[in-house]
Design an enzyme around this catalytic site. Structure first.
Site, PDB file in Angstrom:
ATOM      1  N   LYS A 180       0.851  -1.194   0.000  1.00 12.42           N
ATOM      2  CA  LYS A 180       0.000   0.000   0.000  1.00 12.42           C
ATOM      3  C   LYS A 180       0.888   1.246   0.000  1.00 12.42           C
ATOM      4  O   LYS A 180       1.726   1.426   0.892  1.00 12.42           O
ATOM      5  CB  LYS A 180      -0.896  -0.042   1.238  1.00 12.42           C
ATOM      6  CG  LYS A 180      -2.193   0.706   1.091  1.00 12.42           C
ATOM      7  CD  LYS A 180      -3.077   0.405   2.302  1.00 12.42           C
ATOM      8  CE  LYS A 180      -4.356   1.178   2.289  1.00 12.42           C
ATOM      9  NZ  LYS A 180      -5.083   1.035   3.555  1.00 12.42           N
TER      10      LYS A 180
HETATM   11  C1  E4P Z   1      -8.313   2.162   3.341  1.00 15.45           C
HETATM   12  O1  E4P Z   1      -7.584   1.309   2.945  1.00 15.45           O
HETATM   13  C2  E4P Z   1      -8.230   2.779   4.650  1.00 15.45           C
HETATM   14  O2  E4P Z   1      -7.593   1.897   5.531  1.00 15.45           O
HETATM   15  C3  E4P Z   1      -9.562   3.065   5.265  1.00 15.45           C
HETATM   16  O3  E4P Z   1     -10.625   2.659   4.450  1.00 15.45           O
HETATM   17  C4  E4P Z   1      -9.718   4.413   5.866  1.00 15.45           C
HETATM   18  O4  E4P Z   1     -10.989   4.482   6.453  1.00 15.45           O
HETATM   19  P1  E4P Z   1     -11.396   5.588   7.532  1.00 15.45           P
HETATM   20  O5  E4P Z   1     -11.633   6.851   6.791  1.00 15.45           O
HETATM   21  O6  E4P Z   1     -12.654   5.050   8.137  1.00 15.45           O
HETATM   22  O7  E4P Z   1     -10.256   5.704   8.494  1.00 15.45           O
END
Ligand code: E4P
Length: 222
Positions: free
Chosen positions: A87
């Site tokens: 990522k």
């Molecule tokens: C995506 O990969 C992120 O980990 C995640 O969806 C972020 O979500 P949040 O806005 O609820 O923290």
């Protein structure tokens, strides 16, 4: 449509896996911290534990913000398990890193995407997944779902193979809206996934079926 769970909590990952509808997991440094996972060795062991539970892709985020650091971290993460997806944040060196990993056949997830232009760049750089954060856009009165719609159009216009991974999903309507638009993947909390099964008519209908069955058994045994 693939369902990923957005957590580093092993119990929740197991519960979603046991449901039989889980296609993968996304994590981020905040989610790891929430579970109290700190230190390189613990983080690595945690990713391995997640990969042992789930059969699909597991996104593991780099902490570095420079190209060399992302490459070093990403290669180490990718070596942990074939299902690890590196990522990478949507920053300039991140774009270079996406291209580097794409050329090496290592799967990537471009994270922190908030505009169609960023999604176009991620696809050009060969990202496996692009993660537009729909909940965080909604939080600031901007439409996350509209962003997914625009990215869908752009990717379809040019046949980009990058999968749209709707991230920052908060509730069942986000999932349904993404499904209607044609997002390839959604990642959200267990509550949003389980929330899809709820309907009062299902509950009342089942209660009636079971009560009628009980009555007929009692009648037959009378
Ligand atoms: C995506 O990969 C992120 O980990 C995640 O969806 C972020 O979500 P949040 O806005 O609820 O923290």
């Amino acid at each position: 449509m693939k369902f990923f769970i957005d957590t580093a909590n092993l119990d929740q990952i197991r519960e979603a896996q046991d449901l039989g509808v889980l296609d993968g997991v996304t994590t981020n440094p905040s989610l790891m911290a929430k579970e109290g996972i700190t230190g390189d060795e613990n983080v690595i062991n945690h990713y391995k534990a997640i990969c042992e539970i789930v059969e699909g892709d597991v996104s593991a985020e780099v902490i570095s913000t420079d190209f060399e650091g992302m490459v070093r971290e990403g290669e180490a993460l990718a070596a942990l398990h074939p299902n690890i997806v590196v990522k990478i944040p949507m920053i300039k060196d991140g774009i270079k890193a996406l291209r580097y990993f794409s050329n090496k056949g290592i799967k990537t997830n471009c994270t922190l995407v908030f505009s169609p232009g960023q999604a176009l760049l991620a696809a050009k750089a060969g990202a496996t997944y692009v993660s537009p954060f729909i909940g965080r856009l909604d939080d600031i009165s901007s439409s996350g779902i509209e962003l997914i719609e625009k990215i869908r159009v752009i990717y379809d216009n040019y046949g980009f193979e990058t999968e749209i991974l709707a991230a920052s999903v908060r509730h069942t309507m986000h999932i349904m809206d993404c499904a209607m638009i044609g997002a390839d993947v959604m990642t959200g909390p267990l509550s949003a996934i389980v929330g899809l099964l709820k309907h009062p008519l299902t509950d009342s209908g089942l209660a009636t079926f079971l009560a009628d069955h009980k009555k007929s058994v009692e009648k037959a045994n009378a």
